[in-house]
Design an enzyme around this catalytic site. Structure first.
Site, PDB file in Angstrom:
ATOM      1  N   LYS A   4     -23.201  62.292  33.380  1.00 59.81           N
ATOM      2  CA  LYS A   4     -24.946  61.360  33.159  1.00 59.81           C
ATOM      3  C   LYS A   4     -25.681  60.382  33.779  1.00 59.81           C
ATOM      4  CE  LYS A   4     -22.883  62.848  28.971  1.00 59.81           C
ATOM      5  NZ  LYS A   4     -22.348  63.359  28.552  1.00 59.81           N
ATOM      6  N   THR A   5     -24.474  59.091  33.579  1.00 60.63           N
ATOM      7  CA  THR A   5     -24.965  57.778  33.769  1.00 60.63           C
ATOM      8  C   THR A   5     -25.584  57.465  34.743  1.00 60.63           C
ATOM      9  OG1 THR A   5     -24.026  56.767  31.273  1.00 60.63           O
ATOM     10  CG2 THR A   5     -24.658  55.271  33.397  1.00 60.63           C
ATOM     11  N   GLU A  45     -30.140  59.713  28.971  1.00 58.48           N
ATOM     12  CA  GLU A  45     -29.244  60.514  28.932  1.00 58.48           C
ATOM     13  C   GLU A  45     -29.426  60.837  27.387  1.00 58.48           C
ATOM     14  OE1 GLU A  45     -25.862  58.265  29.577  1.00 58.48           O
ATOM     15  OE2 GLU A  45     -26.611  56.868  31.137  1.00 58.48           O
TER      16      GLU A  45
END
Length: 467
Positions: A129-130, A173
């Site tokens: 996600k990051t 996110e």
């Protein structure tokens, strides 16, 4: 604003009010406090200790109170936001409820903020996600689209984890833990992958899949879902959705977006031809390692297609993106060996990182792994061991407890035993000092050391560079 007129689901940028943050010094809370402050909201907050983050907020004119006391909640406050870490008996939370003030958890606040943006992009998945949020942010910035960004790590190009833009584009996110992403209000969603994790909250993989299905159903008919076709039975996730569906894959050539002719340079950076519905649409080169980042970049390419972003802008963004803090981050060299730090704390992430490291210049690949939480270590013990065998030699630290108490029946010794069964050289030390001493005595010129885990294992590499 008239007291009592504020409604719980109406953070409206056109009607700024007074919001109090309990735990304002947290990386996410502070970012949104800064964001709302920039739109004219009166922001106050409390935290237990002064930090760089709280000092920064104060420099912006935000009042930060140290210590959490009932009297911090005054009649001037319209809304109170708190994190999941705040206990029900917190004096500020208790006072706010006694006063009849609306109180909402951080994830719900994020969802309310998202409603103020025409293009609210939520990037979800068990892993990546990051990194993917950071990649997408680079693309939107390179395309001069002035996005507002909320990312779960420090992104150098924005100098932190939050950027306040003035366009209708919001990128964030979306974490599945405690189902927090179900409080969001996205118009575009990305699902990178769905695997077992956070088993202290979810019952099983089907429970996790149900959450991602519920996340997908949040998207409006006018919105879009970008989903990895490599997800097992991904059709279940998208069945009956009214929004636009775009698939991508590094393995399946019938996906809408896929990669062909993937090659790696001498530093393990992949390049590939982009195929869109069977037609070649250019060649892209990444400045980060691993086939997993080819997959992440495909989701970003699909996203960029929705905004007609040029291939030149995308490639400039890929050139500029060299990773986020703690994602295969080069820390430096010591005695001729290279030190890299990575946040991987799930078997799939570990395997992806170590496979990428295998293409990075080195003699011997050493991995210092710090398991993260007792429940995760127990649930994935054999999977952790198998993934770590991709390293030439393994060094284990004690389990990082995070939010858990030691149950007394699982430790890094259990993991060391499993790794030994697979024939891999493994060492286990109880202290960072012992690990640092061992590394200095055993690593040689040309070796590659990866410190890995979601806890404080990064301190080992940083300490070595000072010795």
């Amino acid at each position: 604003m008239q007291k009592g007129a504020y409604k719980m689901n109406e953070i409206d940028f056109q009607k700024p009010c007074h919001i109090h943050f309990i735990g304002i010094g947290g990386i996410s809370m502070s970012g949104f406090a800064e964001l709302l402050h920039s739109f004219g909201f009166t922001i106050t907050g409390s935290d237990w200790h002064e930090s760089k983050i709280t000092k920064h907020l104060e420099s912006l004119g935000i009042q930060v109170i140290y210590g959490q006391k009932a009297e911090n909640i005054t009649k001037a406050v319209d809304l109170v936001v708190y994190t999941a870490a705040v206990h029900p008996d917190n004096p500020e939370l208790v006072r706010a409820k006694e006063m009849g003030l609306p109180v909402i958890e951080r994830a719900k606040m994020v969802g309310q903020v998202m409603k103020n943006y025409k293009s609210a992009i939520a990037i979800s998945g068990t892993h990546g996600k990051t990194t993917t949020t950071s990649m997408a942010s680079h693309i939107f910035l390179e395309a001069q689209m002035d996005p507002t960004i909320s990312v779960g790590g420090i992104l150098p190009i924005i100098g932190g984890n939050i950027r306040v833009g003035r366009s209708e584009n919001f990128i964030t996110e979306a974490c599945e833990y405690t189902n927090s992403f179900l409080q969001f209000a996205p118009s575009i969603g990305i699902i990178l992958n769905i695997e077992e994790d956070h088993m202290d909250f979810f019952k099983d993989i089907q429970d996790i899949r149900n959450s991602f299905r519920a996340f997908a159903k949040l998207l409006p008919e006018t919105g879009a879902l970008i989903i990895n076709k490599d997800i097992d039975q991904y059709e279940e996730i998208i069945k009956g959705l009214s929004c636009k569906i775009i698939t991508y894959s590094v393995n399946q050539k019938d996906a809408d977006f896929c990669a062909a002719n993937v090659v790696f340079d001498e530093n393990g950076h992949p390049g590939f031809d982009l195929m869109v519905r069977g037609e070649k649409k250019g060649h892209y080169q990444l400045n980060v390692v691993g086939i997993h980042n080819v997959s992440n970049s495909l989701s970003c390419l699909a996203l960029a297609s929705l905004f007609d972003i040029s291939s030149d802008a995308i490639q400039r963004a890929f050139d500029a993106y060299r990773g986020t803090d703690r994602r295969f981050q080069l820390k430096g060299e010591k005695n001729g060996f290279t030190i890299i730090d990575d946040y991987a704390h799930h078997p799939t992430e570990i395997a992806a990182t170590l496979e990428a490291a295998g293409k990075y210049p080195h003699k011997t690949l050493w991995t210092v792994f710090q398991p993260h939480t007792y429940t995760r270590t127990r649930a994935f013990l054999k999977d952790f061991a198998k993934a770590l065998t991709l390293s030439d030699k393994v060094i284990l630290a004690d389990i990082y407890a995070a939010r858990e108490d030691d149950p007394g029946d699982i430790s890094s010794q259990n993991l060391a035993d499993e790794i030994q069964k697979l024939g891999k050289e493994v060492y286990y030390f109880h202290s960072f000092e012992e690990i640092e001493k061992f590394i200095l005595e055993n690593l040689v010129n040309g070796d590659l050391l990866i410190t890995m885990g979601a806890g404080n294992v990064v301190d080992i590499g940083e300490k070595l560079l000072t010795l």
